[in-house]
Design an enzyme around this catalytic site. Structure first.
Site, PDB file in Angstrom:
ATOM      1  N   ALA A  79       0.815  -1.226   0.000  1.00  0.00           N
ATOM      2  CA  ALA A  79       0.000   0.000   0.000  1.00  0.00           C
ATOM      3  C   ALA A  79       0.848   1.275   0.000  1.00  0.00           C
ATOM      4  CB  ALA A  79      -0.937  -0.017   1.205  1.00  0.00           C
ATOM      5  N   HIS A 135       3.699   1.737  -1.672  1.00  0.00           N
ATOM      6  CA  HIS A 135       4.021   2.016  -3.084  1.00  0.00           C
ATOM      7  C   HIS A 135       2.799   2.554  -3.820  1.00  0.00           C
ATOM      8  CE1 HIS A 135       6.926  -1.417  -2.287  1.00  0.00           C
ATOM      9  NE2 HIS A 135       7.741  -0.486  -2.745  1.00  0.00           N
ATOM     10  N   GLN A 150      22.725  -1.873  -5.131  1.00  0.00           N
ATOM     11  CA  GLN A 150      22.425  -1.296  -3.814  1.00  0.00           C
ATOM     12  C   GLN A 150      22.359  -2.362  -2.715  1.00  0.00           C
ATOM     13  OE1 GLN A 150      18.539   0.377  -5.360  1.00  0.00           O
ATOM     14  NE2 GLN A 150      17.865  -0.024  -3.269  1.00  0.00           N
ATOM     15  N   GLY A 158       9.006   7.672  -1.413  1.00  0.00           N
ATOM     16  CA  GLY A 158       8.400   7.668  -0.082  1.00  0.00           C
ATOM     17  C   GLY A 158       9.303   8.347   0.943  1.00  0.00           C
ATOM     18  N   GLU A 159       8.688   9.118   1.847  1.00  0.00           N
ATOM     19  CA  GLU A 159       9.449   9.710   2.954  1.00  0.00           C
ATOM     20  C   GLU A 159       9.896   8.644   3.951  1.00  0.00           C
ATOM     21  OE1 GLU A 159       7.139  12.811   4.730  1.00  0.00           O
ATOM     22  OE2 GLU A 159       7.710  14.260   3.185  1.00  0.00           O
ATOM     23  N   LYS A 160       9.298   7.462   3.862  1.00  0.00           N
ATOM     24  CA  LYS A 160       9.712   6.359   4.744  1.00  0.00           C
ATOM     25  C   LYS A 160      11.227   6.143   4.652  1.00  0.00           C
ATOM     26  CE  LYS A 160       9.514   2.212   6.779  1.00  0.00           C
ATOM     27  NZ  LYS A 160      10.265   1.327   5.953  1.00  0.00           N
ATOM     28  N   SER A 164       7.690  -3.758   3.409  1.00  0.00           N
ATOM     29  CA  SER A 164       7.607  -5.181   3.035  1.00  0.00           C
ATOM     30  C   SER A 164       8.237  -6.035   4.131  1.00  0.00           C
ATOM     31  CB  SER A 164       8.264  -5.448   1.685  1.00  0.00           C
ATOM     32  OG  SER A 164       9.153  -4.443   1.347  1.00  0.00           O
TER      33      SER A 164
HETATM   34  O1  PAF Z   1      13.226   2.601  -2.683  1.00  0.00           O
HETATM   35  C1  PAF Z   1      13.434   1.723  -3.543  1.00  0.00           C
HETATM   36  O2  PAF Z   1      12.594   0.867  -3.808  1.00  0.00           O
HETATM   37  C2  PAF Z   1      14.760   1.704  -4.289  1.00  0.00           C
HETATM   38  O3  PAF Z   1      15.813   2.079  -3.454  1.00  0.00           O
HETATM   39  C3  PAF Z   1      14.740   2.562  -5.570  1.00  0.00           C
HETATM   40  C4  PAF Z   1      14.528   4.027  -5.274  1.00  0.00           C
HETATM   41  C5  PAF Z   1      13.662   2.054  -6.502  1.00  0.00           C
HETATM   42  C6  PAF Z   1      16.096   2.429  -6.292  1.00  0.00           C
HETATM   43  O4  PAF Z   1      16.371   1.106  -6.627  1.00  0.00           O
END
Ligand code: PAF
Length: 279
Positions: A35, A37, A61, A147-149, A186
């Site tokens: 929710a 996203h 990442q 998201g600010e999260k 998640s």
């Molecule tokens: O927040 C995320 O889901 C990821 O860090 C993003 C911004 C899509 C970059 O891979």
């Protein structure tokens, strides 16, 4: 709603969409949509004529010991949610569409990426900044929604966009919370029911600490007390519980606006993060 996996067809499809829907919004994601996203998508749809959502589990990442292969992938379920929400296109690039053979560029944003999650996840924000810059260039949006999260991530992206002259809007969307105040993530799915009940101590303590700070209490004492309370209410490790400047993310030991309280703590095998404004 189209699903596109190659850069050439993406450019063609976006050019066609722009003929009738000129303002394009981008919502970058790694899929496994919840929710939180979907709130980004709704916000993008309200502010733009068309919305493209990218789904890309970005290998750069993930650090050592963070399991890229175990990251949930559920494209069909994500596509169904996005179709129902009214998104125009999903960009699901293959790894070589983002990192072609010989890829040798890294975007490293200093300052805002130091400490907090940047401290415990070395290289993480370089991976985020690099992939987000790629997604911006691939889709050329008029606005991008985050998201600010993930507050430090948002600060890194804002800095990167300013420094590299990306001229589109970067829109931060407030955190979506469960009824008891726990931020949607998640990772909440990994909590047992006992841990889920205890996890509410994170937003509760953050709210109490923010109130006490805004009333003029001693910042260092308040932060120490908040950490101790978390440790006595089911969390077994606090990575950080800090007051920072809301824009530069510089550390703050004396309250000055704009300020943001940011925390990360472990409950069971799950690491939760949260942040709130201190008004
Ligand atoms: O927040 C995320 O889901 C990821 O860090 C993003 C911004 C899509 C970059 O891979």
């Amino acid at each position: 709603m189209q699903i596109v996996r190659q850069l050439g067809p993406l450019r063609t499809a976006l050019d066609a969409i722009r003929q009738t829907k000129p303002r394009l919004g981008l919502v970058p994601t790694m899929g496994a949509l919840h929710a939180g996203h979907m709130r980004l998508v709704e916000t993008a749809l309200a502010q733009c004529d068309a919305v493209v959502v990218s789904i890309f589990v970005n290998p750069t990442q993930f650090g050592d010991g963070e399991d890229l292969d175990a990251y949930p992938r559920q494209e069909a379920a994500d596509a169904a949610l996005l179709e129902a929400a009214g998104a125009d296109l999903i960009w699901v690039p293959t790894v070589d569409q983002v990192y072609p053979d010989g890829f040798a560029t890294n975007i490293s944003v200093t300052g805002v990426s130091a400490g907090l999650c940047g401290g415990s996840r070395p290289g993480h924000f370089d991976g985020v900044a690099t992939v987000v810059a790629k997604l911006f260039n691939q889709t050329r949006p008029d606005a991008a929604f985050f998201g600010e999260k993930d507050y430090q991530q948002l600060a890194v992206i804002r800095r990167m966009a300013r420094d590299l002259d990306f001229s589109h809007d970067i829109v931060g969307v407030p955190t979506v919370r469960d009824a008891d105040g726990l931020a949607l993530s998640s990772r909440n799915a990994y909590l047992t029911s006992v841990q889920r009940r205890a996890a509410v101590a994170l937003p509760d303590n953050m709210r109490d600490a923010a109130d006490a700070i805004s009333k003029g209490g001693d910042v260092i004492n308040i932060l120490e007390e908040a950490k101790a309370k978390l440790l006595s209410s089911g969390f077994h490790q606090v990575d950080y519980f800090e007051l920072r400047n809301a824009e530069t993310l510089e550390n703050m030991t004396v309250f000055n606006k704009p300020a943001r309280l940011l925390a990360a703590a472990h409950i069971g095998s799950t690491r939760l993060i949260d942040n709130i404004a201190v008004a």
